[in-house]
Design a protein around this motif. Structure first.
Motif, PDB file in Angstrom:
ATOM      1  N   ARG A 127      16.698   4.489  -2.261  1.00 56.46           N
ATOM      2  CA  ARG A 127      16.365   3.499  -1.220  1.00 56.46           C
ATOM      3  C   ARG A 127      14.951   2.955  -1.321  1.00 56.46           C
ATOM      4  NH1 ARG A 127      18.423   6.495   4.259  1.00 56.46           N
ATOM      5  NH2 ARG A 127      20.332   7.303   3.321  1.00 56.46           N
ATOM      6  N   VAL A 128      14.187   3.385  -2.326  1.00 58.65           N
ATOM      7  CA  VAL A 128      12.790   2.933  -2.442  1.00 58.65           C
ATOM      8  C   VAL A 128      12.536   2.383  -3.838  1.00 58.65           C
ATOM      9  CG1 VAL A 128      10.349   3.546  -2.188  1.00 58.65           C
ATOM     10  CG2 VAL A 128      12.069   4.776  -0.837  1.00 58.65           C
ATOM     11  N   THR A 129      11.963   1.189  -3.901  1.00 63.57           N
ATOM     12  CA  THR A 129      11.536   0.597  -5.173  1.00 63.57           C
ATOM     13  C   THR A 129      10.036   0.345  -5.114  1.00 63.57           C
ATOM     14  OG1 THR A 129      13.651  -0.573  -5.250  1.00 63.57           O
ATOM     15  CG2 THR A 129      11.970  -1.254  -6.844  1.00 63.57           C
ATOM     16  N   VAL A 130       9.294   0.877  -6.100  1.00 68.17           N
ATOM     17  CA  VAL A 130       7.843   0.670  -6.167  1.00 68.17           C
ATOM     18  C   VAL A 130       7.569  -0.518  -7.085  1.00 68.17           C
ATOM     19  CG1 VAL A 130       5.618   1.671  -6.802  1.00 68.17           C
ATOM     20  CG2 VAL A 130       7.417   3.137  -5.813  1.00 68.17           C
ATOM     21  N   GLY A 180       0.840  -1.205   0.000  1.00 61.78           N
ATOM     22  CA  GLY A 180       0.000   0.000   0.000  1.00 61.78           C
ATOM     23  C   GLY A 180       0.870   1.248   0.000  1.00 61.78           C
ATOM     24  N   THR A 181       1.322   1.657  -1.198  1.00 61.86           N
ATOM     25  CA  THR A 181       2.241   2.797  -1.314  1.00 61.86           C
ATOM     26  C   THR A 181       1.506   4.123  -1.279  1.00 61.86           C
ATOM     27  OG1 THR A 181       3.495   1.418  -2.892  1.00 61.86           O
ATOM     28  CG2 THR A 181       4.133   3.747  -2.715  1.00 61.86           C
ATOM     29  N   LEU A 182       0.335   4.165  -1.916  1.00 62.09           N
ATOM     30  CA  LEU A 182      -0.395   5.407  -2.193  1.00 62.09           C
ATOM     31  C   LEU A 182       0.557   6.404  -2.869  1.00 62.09           C
ATOM     32  CD1 LEU A 182      -3.214   6.757  -1.981  1.00 62.09           C
ATOM     33  CD2 LEU A 182      -2.525   7.651   0.231  1.00 62.09           C
ATOM     34  N   ALA A 201       0.954   4.397  -8.110  1.00 57.76           N
ATOM     35  CA  ALA A 201       2.350   3.951  -8.275  1.00 57.76           C
ATOM     36  C   ALA A 201       3.152   4.977  -9.084  1.00 57.76           C
ATOM     37  CB  ALA A 201       2.386   2.579  -8.950  1.00 57.76           C
ATOM     38  N   ASP A 202       2.549   5.508 -10.159  1.00 60.95           N
ATOM     39  CA  ASP A 202       3.249   6.509 -10.987  1.00 60.95           C
ATOM     40  C   ASP A 202       3.522   7.779 -10.186  1.00 60.95           C
ATOM     41  OD1 ASP A 202       3.212   4.785 -13.124  1.00 60.95           O
ATOM     42  OD2 ASP A 202       1.536   5.773 -14.169  1.00 60.95           O
ATOM     43  N   PHE A 203       2.508   8.216  -9.426  1.00 62.42           N
ATOM     44  CA  PHE A 203       2.670   9.415  -8.598  1.00 62.42           C
ATOM     45  C   PHE A 203       3.793   9.187  -7.578  1.00 62.42           C
ATOM     46  CE2 PHE A 203       2.028  11.932  -4.850  1.00 62.42           C
ATOM     47  CZ  PHE A 203       1.572  13.168  -5.285  1.00 62.42           C
TER      48      PHE A 203
END
Ligand code: SAH
Ligand code: DHB
Ligand code: MG
Length: 217
Positions: free
Chosen positions: A113-116, A68-70, A98-100
């Motif tokens: 440090r973040v991969t969606v 749940g990235t939002l 995800a694009d946002f």
């Protein structure tokens, strides 16, 4: 209520929030842009972000998995609590979200440090290796929480954390006729969590209630 508990009121929550480090410029701008883009305003509260950061720092976490990235608010907050080389793998089903999130993570201080991962939680989590994370944060569709918990207990190492948002079911946990259709799912999940003997866990009553669990074995 147990003898040693204080009945926490809305005024106490305001008191807590007023003594919590607020969002920095990037997270404020992200929230404003998310609102303008029509994303729902349901990221975790700043005091929850602070709690997650404290837990990640104090356990020396390097690898975090989020469902749940939002718009990326909680992912960026958690990434900031990781050492250099640390990583948040965050899963989001809605392409628009995800694009946002990818765009805002790219311009953040923790872009590396973040991969969606765009997809459904239960399509992506099974691709993650056993014992490959120090913490999991669950904050997506509530009906899938029991499945996410089972996967998290596989992916998170012994001694790692399992953290779950919305234990208070959007404030409707104790309502007789809750409006939100996910309330029943939260109630059922809370009972699963309370019975899970591989975790020592407790609901911390900030934001909409966050389960904090440590994997015992
Ligand atoms: N953790 C975020 C808020 C998450 S809101 C923050 O604090 O900033 C919940 C998100 O879960 C939404 O973006 C929603 O699109 C996503 N979601 C819903 N069902 C999902 C599923 N099956 N798999 C992955 N994400 C899902
Ligand atoms: C909702 C979902 C969340 O994860 C949250 O923190 C608040 C609200 C919702 O679906 O309404
Ligand atoms: Mg939530």
């Amino acid at each position: 209520m147990s003898e040693s508990s204080t009945l926490v009121t809305a005024a106490h929550f305001e008191y807590v929030a007023a003594r919590t480090q607020g969002d920095d410029a990037l997270l404020r701008d992200l929230k404003a842009a998310a609102r303008d883009a029509g994303l729902p305003p349901i990221s975790i509260a700043p005091e929850q972000a602070s709690l997650l950061q404290i837990l990640l720092r104090s356990t020396g976490a390097r690898e975090v998995v989020e469902v749940g990235t939002l718009g990326g608010y909680s992912a960026i907050a958690m990434a900031r609590a990781l050492p250099l080389g640390g990583r948040v793998r965050t899963i989001e089903y809605e392409k628009k979200h995800a694009d946002f999130a990818r765009a805002w993570i790219a311009r953040s201080d923790v872009a590396d440090r973040v991969t969606v991962f765009q997809g459904k939680g239960m399509d992506v989590l099974p691709t993650f290796a056993n014992d490959s994370a120090d913490a999991a944060f669950l904050d997506a569709d509530k009906a899938s929480y029991p499945d996410y918990l089972r996967e998290s207990l596989r992916i998170v190492r012994t001694g790692g954390l399992v953290l779950v948002d919305n234990a208070f079911a959007f404030g409707q946990l104790l309502d007789e006729r809750p409006k939100d259709r996910e309330v029943a799912a939260v109630r059922a999940f809370n009972d699963v969590m309370a019975r899970e003997d591989r975790l020592q866990s407790v609901i911390v009553p900030i934001g909409d209630g966050v389960w904090v669990g440590v994997k015992l074995r």
